[in-house]
Each structure stands twice: as C-alpha cells, then as structure tokens.
Design a protein around this motif. Structure first.
Motif, mmCIF file in Angstrom:
data_model
loop_
_atom_site.group_PDB
_atom_site.id
_atom_site.type_symbol
_atom_site.label_atom_id
_atom_site.label_comp_id
_atom_site.label_asym_id
_atom_site.label_seq_id
_atom_site.Cartn_x
_atom_site.Cartn_y
_atom_site.Cartn_z
ATOM 1 N N CYS A 1 -36.380 -16.610 -1.166
ATOM 2 C CA CYS A 1 -35.735 -17.817 -1.691
ATOM 3 C C CYS A 1 -35.850 -17.837 -3.217
ATOM 4 C CB CYS A 1 -36.346 -19.062 -1.059
ATOM 5 S SG CYS A 1 -37.915 -19.571 -1.787
ATOM 6 N N PRO A 2 -34.985 -18.623 -3.878
ATOM 7 C CA PRO A 2 -35.005 -18.641 -5.353
ATOM 8 C C PRO A 2 -36.183 -19.437 -5.920
ATOM 9 C CG PRO A 2 -33.348 -20.147 -4.523
ATOM 10 C CD PRO A 2 -33.893 -19.433 -3.321
ATOM 11 N N THR A 3 -36.913 -20.111 -5.071
ATOM 12 C CA THR A 3 -38.024 -21.017 -5.409
ATOM 13 C C THR A 3 -37.515 -22.306 -6.072
ATOM 14 O OG1 THR A 3 -38.669 -20.338 -7.644
ATOM 15 C CG2 THR A 3 -39.543 -19.031 -5.804
ATOM 16 N N CYS A 4 -38.319 -23.333 -5.965
ATOM 17 C CA CYS A 4 -38.011 -24.626 -6.592
ATOM 18 C C CYS A 4 -39.313 -25.414 -6.698
ATOM 19 C CB CYS A 4 -36.960 -25.384 -5.759
ATOM 20 S SG CYS A 4 -37.603 -25.940 -4.177
ATOM 21 N N VAL B 1 -39.143 -25.778 4.182
ATOM 22 C CA VAL B 1 -37.805 -26.380 4.308
ATOM 23 C C VAL B 1 -36.823 -25.374 4.928
ATOM 24 C CG1 VAL B 1 -35.837 -27.315 3.038
ATOM 25 C CG2 VAL B 1 -38.143 -28.015 2.428
ATOM 26 N N ASN B 2 -36.697 -24.208 4.247
ATOM 27 C CA ASN B 2 -35.800 -23.180 4.793
ATOM 28 C C ASN B 2 -36.569 -21.997 5.362
ATOM 29 O OD1 ASN B 2 -33.391 -24.509 4.047
ATOM 30 N ND2 ASN B 2 -33.675 -23.811 1.942
ATOM 31 N N ARG C 1 -40.762 -27.188 -4.732
ATOM 32 C CA ARG C 1 -41.568 -27.273 -3.503
ATOM 33 C C ARG C 1 -42.392 -26.013 -3.254
ATOM 34 N NH1 ARG C 1 -36.582 -28.874 -1.899
ATOM 35 N NH2 ARG C 1 -36.350 -31.104 -1.516
ATOM 36 N N THR C 2 -42.151 -24.965 -4.065
ATOM 37 C CA THR C 2 -42.760 -23.658 -3.782
ATOM 38 C C THR C 2 -44.279 -23.701 -3.835
ATOM 39 O OG1 THR C 2 -40.866 -22.743 -4.915
ATOM 40 C CG2 THR C 2 -42.667 -21.223 -4.468
ATOM 41 N N MET D 1 -40.427 -16.762 1.843
ATOM 42 C CA MET D 1 -39.891 -18.088 1.555
ATOM 43 C C MET D 1 -40.979 -18.983 0.975
ATOM 44 S SD MET D 1 -36.782 -17.649 2.550
ATOM 45 C CE MET D 1 -36.105 -19.294 2.632
ATOM 46 N N GLY D 2 -40.553 -19.846 0.024
ATOM 47 C CA GLY D 2 -41.536 -20.617 -0.720
ATOM 48 C C GLY D 2 -42.108 -21.827 -0.010
ATOM 49 N N CYS D 3 -41.415 -22.363 1.006
ATOM 50 C CA CYS D 3 -41.927 -23.550 1.692
ATOM 51 C C CYS D 3 -41.328 -23.632 3.083
ATOM 52 C CB CYS D 3 -41.619 -24.818 0.880
ATOM 53 S SG CYS D 3 -39.923 -25.365 1.084
HETATM 54 S S1 SF4 Z 1 -37.357 -22.310 0.696
HETATM 55 FE FE1 SF4 Z 1 -38.437 -24.070 -0.097
HETATM 56 S S2 SF4 Z 1 -39.324 -23.342 -2.008
HETATM 57 FE FE2 SF4 Z 1 -37.742 -21.906 -1.484
HETATM 58 S S3 SF4 Z 1 -35.967 -22.691 -2.594
HETATM 59 FE FE3 SF4 Z 1 -35.858 -23.464 -0.508
HETATM 60 S S4 SF4 Z 1 -36.790 -25.494 -0.647
HETATM 61 FE FE4 SF4 Z 1 -37.402 -24.367 -2.507
#
Ligand code: SF4
Length: 361
Positions: free
Chosen positions: A263-266, A300-301, A268-269, A296-298
């Motif tokens: 994931c591109p991170t955000c 959510v996805n 929430r990572t 994946m950073g969190c």
């Molecule tokens: S998977 Fe989580 S951390 Fe990664 S971009 Fe999506 S919402 Fe942000």
C-alpha cells in the motif's frame, strides 16, 4: 486478450523471436568486453534475473576475441553489437555470436557488406537493424517528421539486406521520445514482416527511464506490436531486466513470477511498508516460483489484499498480522516483520517448487 502482430520467426540459439513466440527480455552488458571474467559474471547475473538474450558491445578485434571466450561460458543467446567495421561482424560470427546488431548502411563498401551477409546466411545468424533517432543523418529526409524519417531509413536498410537475399532480419526503431518511438514502430509494423525489438532509447536514469520504457513498450505491446524488448536505463542492467519482465507480466504476455503488492501508506500506517517492500522485492528477485506477497500498512485494506496473496502482513494495533494462503494466521512483533515475512516467502516457494517437481515426475 492481446492479439499479436504476425511476424516471421528467427532463431537465436535455443530461442525463437517472432512468429508468436513468447516475448523475450533483453539487456546489454556494461562491462568492458575485453574483461572476460567481469563480462561473464554480468551475463550470469542478468540470466539469473530472468534475461533471455544478452547484447555485448564489440568495439574492436580484442573484444571480438574475448567474445569467443565469453560465449563458450554462457547459456544465453548473445547478440554482438557492431558498428562500421565489417571485420568485427565477421569475427563476432566466427566467435559464435547468435545474432548481430548491425546497420548495413554503416558499412561503406558493398563488398564488405556482402561478405558479412554471406557468412550470416551460411551460419543462419540473424541481423538486427537498429535505427536510432539520435544517429539519423542530419540531412536525411529533412522535411519529414522524425518517425517518418526513422521508418524511411529502416526500410532502406531492410531493402539492402533483401537485395542480398537475406531475410533473417529483426528491426528496432528507437527514440528517446516516447510518442516518436510509438509512431515509428506503429508505422513499420504494417510495412515489413520481420520481428520487432522494442525499446525507448537514451531513456534516462532508472526511475525516469523505466516510466518512459513502460509507456512506449507497454502501449506497443498492448497494440500487439513487438516480439522482444530492452528497457534501456542509465544504471544497473539488472534493473533493465526487472523492468522488462514486469512490463510483459503486467500485460499478461508472460506467466506471472513472484510479485509483491504494497500500500502507499497514509496516516493510519503502523508498519515500515516502504522499507519492507523494497527488501521483499530484492528477495523476490531470487525466487523463481510465482509467490504473491502483500505488505499493507493497516487493517483497512490489509485483510482484503492479503486474501489474494500467498503470504501477507498488515499493520495492526501495536503488532503485525500475518496471513497465510489468504487467511489470518497469527500476530508478531512489529520489529520482526521483515524476518517473519521473508521466512514465510521462502517456505511457500519451497512448497511450490516441491509440488512442481512432483507434477513433473
Ligand atoms: S492499507 Fe491502511 S495504511 Fe495502507 S494506505 Fe490503505 S489505509 Fe493507509
């Protein structure tokens, strides 16, 4: 599904280029060809990275002698890159080159060209005519647009070989500009039956060059044009192979190898996704099995992407969630994330290799 242009097949050692054969990925050594050890090492590294055909510069007779020693020690078809001097073309073929990259118009005396073509015919060594926008004669069709000038020169060079009754031809029409490259290949594709070697040349350092090549090569391949390719980068040739393979796999023109989604991170990572993704990508270069990895950073996805992967991790609340075969398996500490996923990847790859071996028995 991509419907590919029909082209005449040519053989380079054990490989076929054109005639509907799988798209091959090429690169070029960047070592001094006279340094046999360094060049063999680089060819081997390219092969290990998935390169199908390697081009080697032959700037002088010493390099042609070294070429013979190199060819004996490598398993991949070798294209000798020759300019101007017909003696180098003859020497390269005698050294065992599987293909020449040579522009017949660069060899000034007709009898010299005839001797090269006669030996190429006898040995069934194909010749790639490589038209390069940067080296078009300044006064060549000056009132035409650049793609038209490139096509005119390519056709002229093709006719020279055809007049000598030689048809083991492969063609490239490369420019540093993506749209010029696309237009030149699109035009020539309807005018000759020969296989086409794709590439955007002088494309720049790895990041810029990979984007330009992906666009130029990718759009042409999607149109069904192209039989083999090289991603030219000012940088490590292994990156050229990696980018070339990614292009053909992304278009469904080659079986998927090992791959990673991240994931591109955000905001929430909770995990060093970029750092782990880079290390995992490097690890996957040495994995032949089609292991699919998600980082994946969190949550959510994370669970969704991990469901489609053989191995996945997703950042959780102060921990990392590990997925196997699409299902949640267990949690681990954040600082052990890379080591754990690397071990999981190796384990999946071993299982895949074992079951492949069983199927082959
Ligand atoms: S998977 Fe989580 S951390 Fe990664 S971009 Fe999506 S919402 Fe942000």
């Amino acid at each position: 599904m991509i419907s590919r242009r029909n082209s005449l097949p040519i053989r380079l050692r054990h490989l076929t280029v054109g005639g509907g054969a799988p798209i091959t990925v090429q690169s070029m050594t960047k070592t001094d060809t006279r340094d046999v050890e360094a060049t063999v090492r680089q060819v081997q590294a390219l092969v290990d990275a998935g390169c199908h055909i390697v081009r080697i510069a032959v700037p002088d007779l010493e390099a042609a002698e070294a070429l013979q020693l190199i060819i004996r020690r490598v398993t991949v078809p070798v294209v000798a890159d020759i300019h101007f001097d017909h003696r180098l073309a003859l020497a390269a073929m005698k050294a065992g080159a599987d293909c020449l990259r040579l522009n017949p118009g660069n060899i000034s005396r007709r009898e010299h060209l005839e001797s090269v073509v006669a030996l190429a015919r006898e040995r069934e060594t194909p010749i790639r005519i490589g038209v390069n926008a940067g080296s078009l004669p300044r006064d060549y069709h000056p009132h035409d647009a650049l793609p038209e000038r490139m096509v005119a020169l390519a056709l002229e060079q093709v006719r020279v070989l055809e007049e000598l009754d030689f048809r083991l031809i492969k063609l490239s029409l490369k420019a540093s500009d993506v749209l010029t490259t696309i237009e030149a290949y699109r035009s020539i594709a309807d005018l000759v039956p020969y296989p086409l070697h794709l590439g955007v040349t002088e494309a720049g350092p790895p990041f810029t060059g990979a984007i330009r090549n992906s666009l130029g090569i990718g759009i042409l391949l999607h149109m069904g044009i192209g039989d083999t390719l090289r991603v030219s980068l000012s940088g490590d040739p292994l990156l050229e192979v990696e980018a070339g393979r990614e292009i053909v796999q992304s278009l469904g023109l080659a079986p998927k190898g090992a791959s990673v989604v991240s994931c591109p991170t955000c905001g929430r990572t909770t995990l060093d996704v970029p750092g782990i993704a880079v290390r995992v990508s490097e690890l996957l270069l040495s994995i032949k099995e089609p292991v699919r990895v998600a980082i994946m950073g969190c949550v959510v996805n994370g669970p969704g992407e991990c469901r489609d992967a053989d191995v996945g991790i997703a950042g959780g609340d102060g921990k990392v969630l590990v997925y196997r075969g699409g299902n949640f398996s267990h949690s681990i500490a954040i600082d052990s994330a890379y080591d754990v996923i690397a071990a999981e990847i190796r384990a999946v790859a071993s299982r895949m290799a074992l079951s492949h071996d069983k199927d082959m028995r």
